[in-house]
Design an enzyme around this catalytic site. Structure first.
Site, PDB file in Angstrom:
ATOM      1  N   CYS A  48       0.800  -1.243   0.000  1.00  0.00           N
ATOM      2  CA  CYS A  48       0.000   0.000   0.000  1.00  0.00           C
ATOM      3  C   CYS A  48       0.828   1.286   0.000  1.00  0.00           C
ATOM      4  O   CYS A  48       0.262   2.369   0.016  1.00  0.00           O
ATOM      5  CB  CYS A  48      -0.875   0.027   1.250  1.00  0.00           C
ATOM      6  SG  CYS A  48       0.121   0.223   2.756  1.00  0.00           S
ATOM      7  N   THR A  50       3.592   2.579  -1.969  1.00  0.00           N
ATOM      8  CA  THR A  50       4.155   3.309  -3.120  1.00  0.00           C
ATOM      9  C   THR A  50       3.447   2.839  -4.398  1.00  0.00           C
ATOM     10  O   THR A  50       2.674   1.880  -4.375  1.00  0.00           O
ATOM     11  CB  THR A  50       5.673   3.022  -3.289  1.00  0.00           C
ATOM     12  OG1 THR A  50       5.863   1.611  -3.384  1.00  0.00           O
ATOM     13  CG2 THR A  50       6.496   3.572  -2.139  1.00  0.00           C
ATOM     14  N   TYR A  52       1.473   1.706  -7.598  1.00  0.00           N
ATOM     15  CA  TYR A  52       0.061   1.410  -7.854  1.00  0.00           C
ATOM     16  C   TYR A  52      -0.717   1.084  -6.582  1.00  0.00           C
ATOM     17  O   TYR A  52      -1.911   1.365  -6.492  1.00  0.00           O
ATOM     18  CB  TYR A  52      -0.051   0.261  -8.868  1.00  0.00           C
ATOM     19  CG  TYR A  52       0.027   0.762 -10.288  1.00  0.00           C
ATOM     20  CD1 TYR A  52      -0.900   1.685 -10.758  1.00  0.00           C
ATOM     21  CD2 TYR A  52       1.020   0.338 -11.156  1.00  0.00           C
ATOM     22  CE1 TYR A  52      -0.838   2.170 -12.056  1.00  0.00           C
ATOM     23  CE2 TYR A  52       1.084   0.810 -12.461  1.00  0.00           C
ATOM     24  CZ  TYR A  52       0.151   1.730 -12.902  1.00  0.00           C
ATOM     25  OH  TYR A  52       0.205   2.217 -14.178  1.00  0.00           O
ATOM     26  N   GLU A  74       8.364  -1.307   4.797  1.00  0.00           N
ATOM     27  CA  GLU A  74       9.110  -0.048   4.727  1.00  0.00           C
ATOM     28  C   GLU A  74       9.987   0.102   5.959  1.00  0.00           C
ATOM     29  O   GLU A  74       9.857  -0.645   6.926  1.00  0.00           O
ATOM     30  CB  GLU A  74       8.129   1.126   4.599  1.00  0.00           C
ATOM     31  CG  GLU A  74       7.224   1.048   3.370  1.00  0.00           C
ATOM     32  CD  GLU A  74       7.986   1.152   2.046  1.00  0.00           C
ATOM     33  OE1 GLU A  74       9.157   1.562   2.053  1.00  0.00           O
ATOM     34  OE2 GLU A  74       7.411   0.793   0.997  1.00  0.00           O
ATOM     35  N   ALA A 111       4.713  -9.193   4.023  1.00  0.00           N
ATOM     36  CA  ALA A 111       3.365  -9.699   3.700  1.00  0.00           C
ATOM     37  C   ALA A 111       3.377 -11.174   3.311  1.00  0.00           C
ATOM     38  O   ALA A 111       2.346 -11.829   3.338  1.00  0.00           O
ATOM     39  CB  ALA A 111       2.768  -8.875   2.557  1.00  0.00           C
ATOM     40  N   TYR A 232       9.784  -8.613 -20.839  1.00  0.00           N
ATOM     41  CA  TYR A 232       8.695  -8.626 -19.859  1.00  0.00           C
ATOM     42  C   TYR A 232       7.729  -9.794 -20.092  1.00  0.00           C
ATOM     43  O   TYR A 232       7.813 -10.806 -19.410  1.00  0.00           O
ATOM     44  CB  TYR A 232       7.952  -7.268 -19.856  1.00  0.00           C
ATOM     45  CG  TYR A 232       7.212  -7.079 -18.552  1.00  0.00           C
ATOM     46  CD1 TYR A 232       7.725  -6.297 -17.525  1.00  0.00           C
ATOM     47  CD2 TYR A 232       6.014  -7.743 -18.321  1.00  0.00           C
ATOM     48  CE1 TYR A 232       7.070  -6.187 -16.310  1.00  0.00           C
ATOM     49  CE2 TYR A 232       5.354  -7.634 -17.112  1.00  0.00           C
ATOM     50  CZ  TYR A 232       5.877  -6.849 -16.112  1.00  0.00           C
ATOM     51  OH  TYR A 232       5.221  -6.746 -14.912  1.00  0.00           O
ATOM     52  N   LYS A 241       3.654 -13.513 -14.132  1.00  0.00           N
ATOM     53  CA  LYS A 241       2.356 -12.883 -14.381  1.00  0.00           C
ATOM     54  C   LYS A 241       1.368 -13.878 -14.977  1.00  0.00           C
ATOM     55  O   LYS A 241       0.173 -13.823 -14.708  1.00  0.00           O
ATOM     56  CB  LYS A 241       2.524 -11.664 -15.305  1.00  0.00           C
ATOM     57  CG  LYS A 241       3.321 -10.517 -14.658  1.00  0.00           C
ATOM     58  CD  LYS A 241       2.662  -9.959 -13.399  1.00  0.00           C
ATOM     59  CE  LYS A 241       3.413  -8.780 -12.817  1.00  0.00           C
ATOM     60  NZ  LYS A 241       2.884  -8.338 -11.513  1.00  0.00           N
ATOM     61  N   LEU A 268       4.671   2.729 -15.951  1.00  0.00           N
ATOM     62  CA  LEU A 268       4.933   4.000 -15.271  1.00  0.00           C
ATOM     63  C   LEU A 268       6.215   3.908 -14.473  1.00  0.00           C
ATOM     64  O   LEU A 268       6.669   2.815 -14.144  1.00  0.00           O
ATOM     65  CB  LEU A 268       3.786   4.302 -14.302  1.00  0.00           C
ATOM     66  CG  LEU A 268       2.521   4.900 -14.910  1.00  0.00           C
ATOM     67  CD1 LEU A 268       1.455   5.020 -13.841  1.00  0.00           C
ATOM     68  CD2 LEU A 268       2.797   6.281 -15.495  1.00  0.00           C
TER      69      LEU A 268
HETATM   70  P1  NAD Z   1       6.251  -0.458  -6.074  1.00  0.00           P
HETATM   71  O1  NAD Z   1       7.654  -0.893  -5.919  1.00  0.00           O
HETATM   72  O2  NAD Z   1       5.973   0.991  -6.199  1.00  0.00           O
HETATM   73  O3  NAD Z   1       5.361  -0.998  -4.839  1.00  0.00           O
HETATM   74  C1  NAD Z   1       5.584  -2.233  -4.229  1.00  0.00           C
HETATM   75  C2  NAD Z   1       4.835  -2.306  -2.910  1.00  0.00           C
HETATM   76  O4  NAD Z   1       5.027  -3.618  -2.370  1.00  0.00           O
HETATM   77  C3  NAD Z   1       5.320  -1.325  -1.835  1.00  0.00           C
HETATM   78  O5  NAD Z   1       4.211  -0.875  -1.089  1.00  0.00           O
HETATM   79  C4  NAD Z   1       6.216  -2.201  -0.939  1.00  0.00           C
HETATM   80  O6  NAD Z   1       6.313  -1.745   0.411  1.00  0.00           O
HETATM   81  C5  NAD Z   1       5.439  -3.494  -1.010  1.00  0.00           C
HETATM   82  N1  NAD Z   1       6.240  -4.670  -0.669  1.00  0.00           N
HETATM   83  C6  NAD Z   1       7.321  -5.166  -1.312  1.00  0.00           C
HETATM   84  N2  NAD Z   1       7.747  -6.285  -0.681  1.00  0.00           N
HETATM   85  C7  NAD Z   1       6.905  -6.506   0.348  1.00  0.00           C
HETATM   86  C8  NAD Z   1       6.805  -7.494   1.355  1.00  0.00           C
HETATM   87  N3  NAD Z   1       7.654  -8.526   1.420  1.00  0.00           N
HETATM   88  N4  NAD Z   1       5.820  -7.367   2.288  1.00  0.00           N
HETATM   89  C9  NAD Z   1       4.960  -6.318   2.261  1.00  0.00           C
HETATM   90  N5  NAD Z   1       4.989  -5.366   1.308  1.00  0.00           N
HETATM   91  C10 NAD Z   1       5.941  -5.470   0.371  1.00  0.00           C
HETATM   92  O7  NAD Z   1       5.701  -1.277  -7.321  1.00  0.00           O
HETATM   93  P2  NAD Z   1       4.585  -1.027  -8.424  1.00  0.00           P
HETATM   94  O8  NAD Z   1       5.267  -0.710  -9.706  1.00  0.00           O
HETATM   95  O9  NAD Z   1       3.480  -0.166  -7.935  1.00  0.00           O
HETATM   96  O10 NAD Z   1       4.056  -2.524  -8.595  1.00  0.00           O
HETATM   97  C11 NAD Z   1       2.861  -3.006  -8.031  1.00  0.00           C
HETATM   98  C12 NAD Z   1       2.246  -4.020  -8.991  1.00  0.00           C
HETATM   99  O11 NAD Z   1       1.903  -3.352 -10.208  1.00  0.00           O
HETATM  100  C13 NAD Z   1       3.205  -5.154  -9.385  1.00  0.00           C
HETATM  101  O12 NAD Z   1       2.478  -6.342  -9.507  1.00  0.00           O
HETATM  102  C14 NAD Z   1       3.698  -4.714 -10.763  1.00  0.00           C
HETATM  103  O13 NAD Z   1       4.124  -5.794 -11.555  1.00  0.00           O
HETATM  104  C15 NAD Z   1       2.413  -4.086 -11.301  1.00  0.00           C
HETATM  105  N6  NAD Z   1       2.594  -3.177 -12.464  1.00  0.00           N
HETATM  106  C16 NAD Z   1       3.518  -2.174 -12.458  1.00  0.00           C
HETATM  107  C17 NAD Z   1       3.664  -1.383 -13.584  1.00  0.00           C
HETATM  108  C18 NAD Z   1       4.683  -0.279 -13.649  1.00  0.00           C
HETATM  109  O14 NAD Z   1       4.964   0.218 -14.745  1.00  0.00           O
HETATM  110  N7  NAD Z   1       5.210   0.148 -12.536  1.00  0.00           N
HETATM  111  C19 NAD Z   1       2.837  -1.572 -14.706  1.00  0.00           C
HETATM  112  C20 NAD Z   1       1.862  -2.567 -14.664  1.00  0.00           C
HETATM  113  C21 NAD Z   1       1.758  -3.375 -13.528  1.00  0.00           C
END
Ligand code: NAD
Length: 392
Positions: A48, A50, A52, A74, A111, A232, A241, A268
């Site tokens: 939650c 950072t 998405y 975090e 988590a 990817y 995925k 993004l």
């Molecule tokens: P991000 O790195 O911004 O966020 C990751 C989150 O996971 C953070 O809140 C972090 O604290 C949490 N996290 C990581 N390890 C953890 C653990 N062991 N326990 C608890 N929390 C944990 O990543 P994001 O880019 O927002 O990715 C989120 C999802 O969106 C992923 O499945 C990613 O594949 C997908 N996605 C991302 C993009 C992109 O371009 N960034 C595009 C499409 C889909």
């Protein structure tokens, strides 16, 4: 202390609490400027803090008026070391939620672990009774199960793949060859980023009686254009995925009444995507093209659109394979044709004209609370910020 950005590779090792707060507020203000959404009321957000996940939480809370329980991994500040951006984001989110009378609590820990699952279930039981939505937005480099730690890799699964990449610091465009992942590396990546842990969460929530009947759950994925496919879609992460897609079906089958989705989101700049070779260059070109066509969306717009149109509009909008498609604008033929044309021509001399490198850096710094209008970065700030619901 005065906090400045310290970049190491594709990460910034410092974060600015005032800047992170301002960025969270900017996202909240955007969602509050949009029509309210009739959606879930009690939402669990895994990942939650950072990217998405944070934006999903903001859409749920400030778009739907939902109570949110978030889980993230975090680090608080320690001495002169700042907290992580995600820590400051959670603190700011809770502050703004409380000001609007919304329940918001955060659990900080792994988590994937049984302990955090138990703690989360106990918190739901104590405070919310049940949750009617579960958002699975973890992006992690590794996962520990019992005594074993699995690491994910970003490699191809076919022949080694060579294409352009950029050193964002020097703006030098060069070629990179992505090696082929071994069978073990693929299996480990699926273990970390596939659907197994999502399924564990859903079953444990259901068995504990804290999942509301007819709840919705969503996890996130990416598809992208052909030039990113070897890296990817057909890479080790793509295998994970694929497993996530299969898990969406298994969750629906094993927990009757639950609506289970994968949302395919836009590429993004986030802490996770910055680490993927080739992708930052693609993202910089995509930003340029989408901004010129006035189609660009950041995480907040994407997640508001997920809630307001794709999930909780008149009826869920899925494609023929059942996916929610938030990459619809990114994948528009006119956008992709333009991106391919630029990709072919791009070199170190013209990269600043043809790609939105400044936009990339702007988003990158923003993720850590830097470069945000209205924030005085010369001011002394206390890096030690508490997340109200975490007493440590
Ligand atoms: P991000 O790195 O911004 O966020 C990751 C989150 O996971 C953070 O809140 C972090 O604290 C949490 N996290 C990581 N390890 C953890 C653990 N062991 N326990 C608890 N929390 C944990 O990543 P994001 O880019 O927002 O990715 C989120 C999802 O969106 C992923 O499945 C990613 O594949 C997908 N996605 C991302 C993009 C992109 O371009 N960034 C595009 C499409 C889909």
């Amino acid at each position: 202390m005065v906090i400045e950005p310290k970049i190491r590779g594709f990460i910034c090792t410092t974060a600015h609490p005032v800047g992170c707060r301002a960025e969270v507020k900017r996202q909240i203000d955007y969602v509050k400027s949009q029509p309210a959404v009739s959606g879930p009321k009690k939402v669990l957000v895994l990942g939650c803090s950072t990217g998405y996940g944070l934006s999903s939480r903001i859409a749920a809370a400030f778009g739907c008026g939902a109570a949110t329980l978030g889980v993230a991994f975090e680090r608080p500040a320690a001495g002169k070391r700042t907290a992580t951006a995600g820590w400051y984001n959670c603190a700011a989110f809770e502050e703004f939620a409380a000001a609007d009378g919304l329940y918001a609590q955060t659990i900080n820990g792994d988590a994937f672990s049984p302990q955090i699952k138990e703690e989360t279930i106990a918190r739901i039981r104590r405070d919310l009774g049940q949750v009617d939505m579960v958002i699975y937005s973890l992006a992690a480099p590794r996962r520990t199960v019992g005594e074993v730690t699995y690491s994910s890799v970003l490699k191809t699964t076919g022949e080694p793949y060579t294409n352009k990449t950029i050193d964002l610091k020097t703006r030098q465009v060069s070629e990179i060859t992505i090696p082929q992942a071994t069978e073990q590396e693929i299996a480990d990546t699926v273990k970390v980023m596939g659907g197994e842990d999502w399924m564990d969460w859903m079953l444990q929530l259901q068995n504990a009686g804290v999942l509301a009947p007819g709840a919705t759950t969503v996890a996130y994925s990416y598809i992208g254009p052909a030039l990113t496919h070897p890296m990817y879609l057909n890479g080790s992460i793509g295998q994970a995925k694929k497993h996530l897609y299969q898990t969406a079906g298994q969750i629906a089958a094993q927990i009757p009444g639950v609506h289970s989705y994968v949302s395919v989101n836009k590429a993004l700049v986030t802490q996770s995507s910055a680490a993927i070779p080739i992708v930052p260059l693609y993202v910089s070109i995509l930003y340029k093209v989408m901004k010129e066509k006035d189609l660009h969306e950041g995480c907040a717009r994407q997640m508001y659109r997920l809630f307001s149109q794709k999930l909780f509009g008149a009826a869920p909008q899925t494609d023929e394979q059942g996916y929610l498609r938030l990459d619809d604008l990114e994948m528009r033929p006119d956008v992709q044709e333009q991106v391919s044309l630029i990709w072919e021509q791009l070199n170190s001399q013209n990269v600043s004209q043809l790609a939105d490198i400044d936009g990339y850096w702007d988003d990158f710094y923003r993720m850590f609370g830097f470069g945000i209008e209205g924030v005085d970065y010369k001011q002394d700030v206390d890096p030690d910020v508490a997340i109200p619901s975490i007493h440590s």
